[in-house]
Design a protein around this motif. Structure first.
Motif, mmCIF file in Angstrom:
data_model
loop_
_atom_site.group_PDB
_atom_site.id
_atom_site.type_symbol
_atom_site.label_atom_id
_atom_site.label_comp_id
_atom_site.label_asym_id
_atom_site.label_seq_id
_atom_site.Cartn_x
_atom_site.Cartn_y
_atom_site.Cartn_z
ATOM 1 N N MET A 29 3.682 24.525 -19.140
ATOM 2 C CA MET A 29 4.399 23.308 -19.528
ATOM 3 C C MET A 29 3.873 22.131 -18.706
ATOM 4 S SD MET A 29 8.474 22.508 -19.472
ATOM 5 C CE MET A 29 9.097 20.901 -19.926
ATOM 6 N N VAL A 30 3.592 21.032 -19.381
ATOM 7 C CA VAL A 30 3.050 19.857 -18.718
ATOM 8 C C VAL A 30 4.195 18.928 -18.298
ATOM 9 C CG1 VAL A 30 1.601 17.813 -18.956
ATOM 10 C CG2 VAL A 30 0.892 19.981 -19.993
ATOM 11 N N THR A 31 4.185 18.524 -17.042
ATOM 12 C CA THR A 31 5.146 17.568 -16.517
ATOM 13 C C THR A 31 4.494 16.195 -16.453
ATOM 14 O OG1 THR A 31 6.222 19.263 -15.163
ATOM 15 C CG2 THR A 31 6.612 16.957 -14.560
ATOM 16 N N THR A 32 5.165 15.182 -16.978
ATOM 17 C CA THR A 32 4.614 13.826 -16.981
ATOM 18 C C THR A 32 5.304 12.975 -15.924
ATOM 19 O OG1 THR A 32 4.099 13.931 -19.343
ATOM 20 C CG2 THR A 32 4.236 11.739 -18.350
ATOM 21 N N THR A 33 4.491 12.316 -15.126
ATOM 22 C CA THR A 33 4.999 11.388 -14.117
ATOM 23 C C THR A 33 4.507 9.991 -14.451
ATOM 24 O OG1 THR A 33 5.039 13.053 -12.353
ATOM 25 C CG2 THR A 33 4.953 10.742 -11.672
ATOM 26 N N HIS A 34 5.413 9.040 -14.471
ATOM 27 C CA HIS A 34 5.055 7.650 -14.744
ATOM 28 C C HIS A 34 4.964 6.879 -13.430
ATOM 29 C CE1 HIS A 34 5.383 7.720 -19.147
ATOM 30 N NE2 HIS A 34 6.316 8.637 -18.946
ATOM 31 N N ALA A 35 3.966 6.029 -13.349
ATOM 32 C CA ALA A 35 3.752 5.211 -12.160
ATOM 33 C C ALA A 35 3.269 3.836 -12.591
ATOM 34 C CB ALA A 35 2.742 5.875 -11.235
ATOM 35 N N THR A 36 3.210 2.909 -11.650
ATOM 36 C CA THR A 36 2.704 1.565 -11.923
ATOM 37 C C THR A 36 1.727 1.174 -10.821
ATOM 38 O OG1 THR A 36 4.531 0.515 -10.715
ATOM 39 C CG2 THR A 36 4.821 0.825 -13.083
ATOM 40 N N ILE A 37 0.811 0.283 -11.167
ATOM 41 C CA ILE A 37 -0.064 -0.324 -10.181
ATOM 42 C C ILE A 37 0.186 -1.823 -10.225
ATOM 43 C CG2 ILE A 37 -2.008 -0.368 -11.829
ATOM 44 C CD1 ILE A 37 -3.870 -0.131 -9.371
ATOM 45 N N ARG A 38 0.347 -2.429 -9.044
ATOM 46 C CA ARG A 38 0.672 -3.850 -8.968
ATOM 47 C C ARG A 38 0.113 -4.418 -7.666
ATOM 48 N NH1 ARG A 38 4.670 -4.877 -5.251
ATOM 49 N NH2 ARG A 38 5.930 -3.085 -4.589
ATOM 50 N N ALA A 39 0.054 -5.743 -7.611
ATOM 51 C CA ALA A 39 -0.320 -6.406 -6.370
ATOM 52 C C ALA A 39 0.861 -6.364 -5.413
ATOM 53 C CB ALA A 39 -0.733 -7.854 -6.644
ATOM 54 N N ALA A 40 0.600 -6.026 -4.164
ATOM 55 C CA ALA A 40 1.660 -5.990 -3.160
ATOM 56 C C ALA A 40 2.091 -7.402 -2.808
ATOM 57 C CB ALA A 40 1.169 -5.267 -1.917
ATOM 58 N N GLY A 41 3.337 -7.529 -2.398
ATOM 59 C CA GLY A 41 3.856 -8.807 -1.927
ATOM 60 C C GLY A 41 4.108 -8.754 -0.428
ATOM 61 N N VAL A 42 4.400 -9.914 0.156
ATOM 62 C CA VAL A 42 4.651 -9.973 1.599
ATOM 63 C C VAL A 42 5.795 -9.039 1.987
ATOM 64 C CG1 VAL A 42 5.375 -11.490 3.485
ATOM 65 C CG2 VAL A 42 3.722 -12.304 1.800
ATOM 66 N N GLY A 43 6.791 -8.906 1.121
ATOM 67 C CA GLY A 43 7.916 -8.023 1.403
ATOM 68 C C GLY A 43 7.562 -6.557 1.430
ATOM 69 N N ASP A 44 6.376 -6.205 0.935
ATOM 70 C CA ASP A 44 5.933 -4.802 0.934
ATOM 71 C C ASP A 44 5.155 -4.435 2.184
ATOM 72 O OD1 ASP A 44 6.780 -4.176 -1.795
ATOM 73 O OD2 ASP A 44 5.137 -5.478 -2.449
ATOM 74 N N MET A 45 4.791 -5.414 3.001
ATOM 75 C CA MET A 45 3.816 -5.169 4.061
ATOM 76 C C MET A 45 4.269 -4.112 5.061
ATOM 77 S SD MET A 45 2.400 -9.044 4.710
ATOM 78 C CE MET A 45 1.649 -8.551 6.240
ATOM 79 N N ALA A 46 5.497 -4.207 5.536
ATOM 80 C CA ALA A 46 5.967 -3.260 6.543
ATOM 81 C C ALA A 46 5.975 -1.840 5.991
ATOM 82 C CB ALA A 46 7.359 -3.653 7.027
ATOM 83 N N ARG A 47 6.393 -1.694 4.746
ATOM 84 C CA ARG A 47 6.447 -0.356 4.139
ATOM 85 C C ARG A 47 5.043 0.218 3.955
ATOM 86 N NH1 ARG A 47 6.867 1.609 -1.306
ATOM 87 N NH2 ARG A 47 6.776 -0.534 -2.076
ATOM 88 N N ILE A 48 4.106 -0.614 3.522
ATOM 89 C CA ILE A 48 2.736 -0.143 3.333
ATOM 90 C C ILE A 48 2.130 0.278 4.659
ATOM 91 C CG2 ILE A 48 0.398 -0.835 2.675
ATOM 92 C CD1 ILE A 48 1.732 -2.732 0.619
ATOM 93 N N LEU A 49 2.278 -0.552 5.670
ATOM 94 C CA LEU A 49 1.734 -0.213 6.978
ATOM 95 C C LEU A 49 2.398 1.046 7.532
ATOM 96 C CD1 LEU A 49 1.351 -3.726 8.647
ATOM 97 C CD2 LEU A 49 -0.437 -2.262 7.683
ATOM 98 N N GLY A 50 3.668 1.242 7.189
ATOM 99 C CA GLY A 50 4.356 2.461 7.599
ATOM 100 C C GLY A 50 3.728 3.698 6.979
ATOM 101 N N GLU A 51 3.334 3.597 5.710
ATOM 102 C CA GLU A 51 2.681 4.725 5.042
ATOM 103 C C GLU A 51 1.344 5.048 5.717
ATOM 104 O OE1 GLU A 51 3.736 6.667 2.723
ATOM 105 O OE2 GLU A 51 5.482 5.604 1.891
ATOM 106 N N TYR A 52 0.593 4.012 6.053
ATOM 107 C CA TYR A 52 -0.697 4.230 6.712
ATOM 108 C C TYR A 52 -0.497 4.798 8.116
ATOM 109 C CZ TYR A 52 -3.442 1.978 3.050
ATOM 110 O OH TYR A 52 -4.064 1.695 1.853
ATOM 111 N N SER A 53 0.510 4.306 8.828
ATOM 112 C CA SER A 53 0.787 4.803 10.176
ATOM 113 C C SER A 53 1.173 6.280 10.145
ATOM 114 C CB SER A 53 1.912 3.986 10.824
ATOM 115 O OG SER A 53 1.518 2.647 11.015
ATOM 116 N N GLU A 54 1.974 6.655 9.160
ATOM 117 C CA GLU A 54 2.364 8.055 9.029
ATOM 118 C C GLU A 54 1.145 8.926 8.735
ATOM 119 O OE1 GLU A 54 5.332 9.899 9.274
ATOM 120 O OE2 GLU A 54 5.846 8.092 10.413
ATOM 121 N N ALA A 55 0.256 8.430 7.890
ATOM 122 C CA ALA A 55 -0.961 9.199 7.575
ATOM 123 C C ALA A 55 -1.823 9.373 8.815
ATOM 124 C CB ALA A 55 -1.749 8.488 6.479
ATOM 125 N N ILE A 56 -1.981 8.297 9.576
ATOM 126 C CA ILE A 56 -2.797 8.366 10.789
ATOM 127 C C ILE A 56 -2.188 9.342 11.792
ATOM 128 C CG2 ILE A 56 -3.517 7.028 12.811
ATOM 129 C CD1 ILE A 56 -3.895 4.643 10.878
#
Length: 245
Positions: free
Chosen positions: A1-28
């Motif tokens: 059975m195939v499961t479908t996941t929907h996602a979006t691609i968009r330009a980040a805004g200034v309000g996204d910066m802390a969350r994005i950097l958090g994702e990179y910090s967690e990866a590092i």
């Protein structure tokens, strides 16, 4: 059975910066150094500028959770821009999201370089070279890059080395390498191909292990009629530049 996941691609805004950097910090913090070193993080001021210029893109699932991100960065040398800071979370690898992020950034970075045809001095202005760096051990990224049309750059501009001071895996002193990365650039003819193909997309659909991922575009560069027209006009211009060289 195939499961479908929907996602979006968009330009980040200034309000996204802390969350994005958090994702990179967690990866590092959590990934092995050999893997996290491939993130090639940029200095904060360059990351902030990319976000403010609408040149950092994120892919999120329907709940708004981070799946992947990447940016296009201005360099001190105006003749070049760097495509970098690409990160795809481990569970979403295999859906060619790195390629999608390359396509989108090529369009956005090129659109920001459209010469002003009303100014005679700009009529022969060249588009800034689009350059990306890949660590030699990151074979998958190297394949994705070359398949899109990037070619090896023998003499990288000095401005590319501005981020080396914060590199966590610099080359060893006797390696003969100035940087831990190999650099690639996108020729005008292949840039035209990438733009043309991206404009034909309505979404990005890929499947892996019975999971179908559908990424919808929410990017002004690709949805606004005026921006699309500008990109369409750039394609033959890039090809004519190639012929004249």
């Amino acid at each position: 059975m195939v499961t479908t996941t929907h996602a979006t691609i968009r330009a980040a805004g200034v309000g996204d910066m802390a969350r994005i950097l958090g994702e990179y910090s967690e990866a590092i913090k959590n990934l092995p150094l050999t893997e996290s070193a491939n993130l090639l993080s940029r200095p904060y001021n360059e990351f902030k500028a990319a976000v403010e210029n609408g040149l950092f893109f994120v892919i999120e699932n329907a709940a708004g959770n981070f799946i992947a991100g990447a940016g296009a960065f201005d360099l001190e040398d105006p003749a070049a821009k760097e495509l970098g800071m690409c990160y795809v979370k481990k569970e979403w690898r295999g859906f060619a999201l790195q390629t999608l992020l390359l396509n989108v950034r090529v369009c956005a970075a090129t659109l920001g370089q459209v010469p002003d045809a009303s100014a005679i001095a700009d009529l022969n202005k060249s588009y800034a070279a689009l350059i990306t760096g890949v660590k030699p051990a990151n074979e998958r990224s190297a394949v994705n890059t070359t398949e899109l049309g990037f070619e090896s750059l023998a003499v990288p501009p000095p401005a590319l080395f501005s981020a080396c001071a914060s590199c966590r895996t610099p080359p060893v002193s006797d390696s003969g390498r100035k940087c831990c990365c190999d650099f690639f650039y996108l020729p005008d003819s292949r840039r035209a191909d990438v733009i043309e193909k991206t404009l034909q997309m309505t979404d990005w659909t890929r499947s892996k292990n019975n999971v179908q991922l559908i990424v919808s575009f929410r990017i002004r560069h690709l949805l606004d009629p005026d921006f699309r027209k500008a990109l369409q006009d750039i394609v033959p211009e890039l090809r004519s530049r190639t012929i004249s060289e």
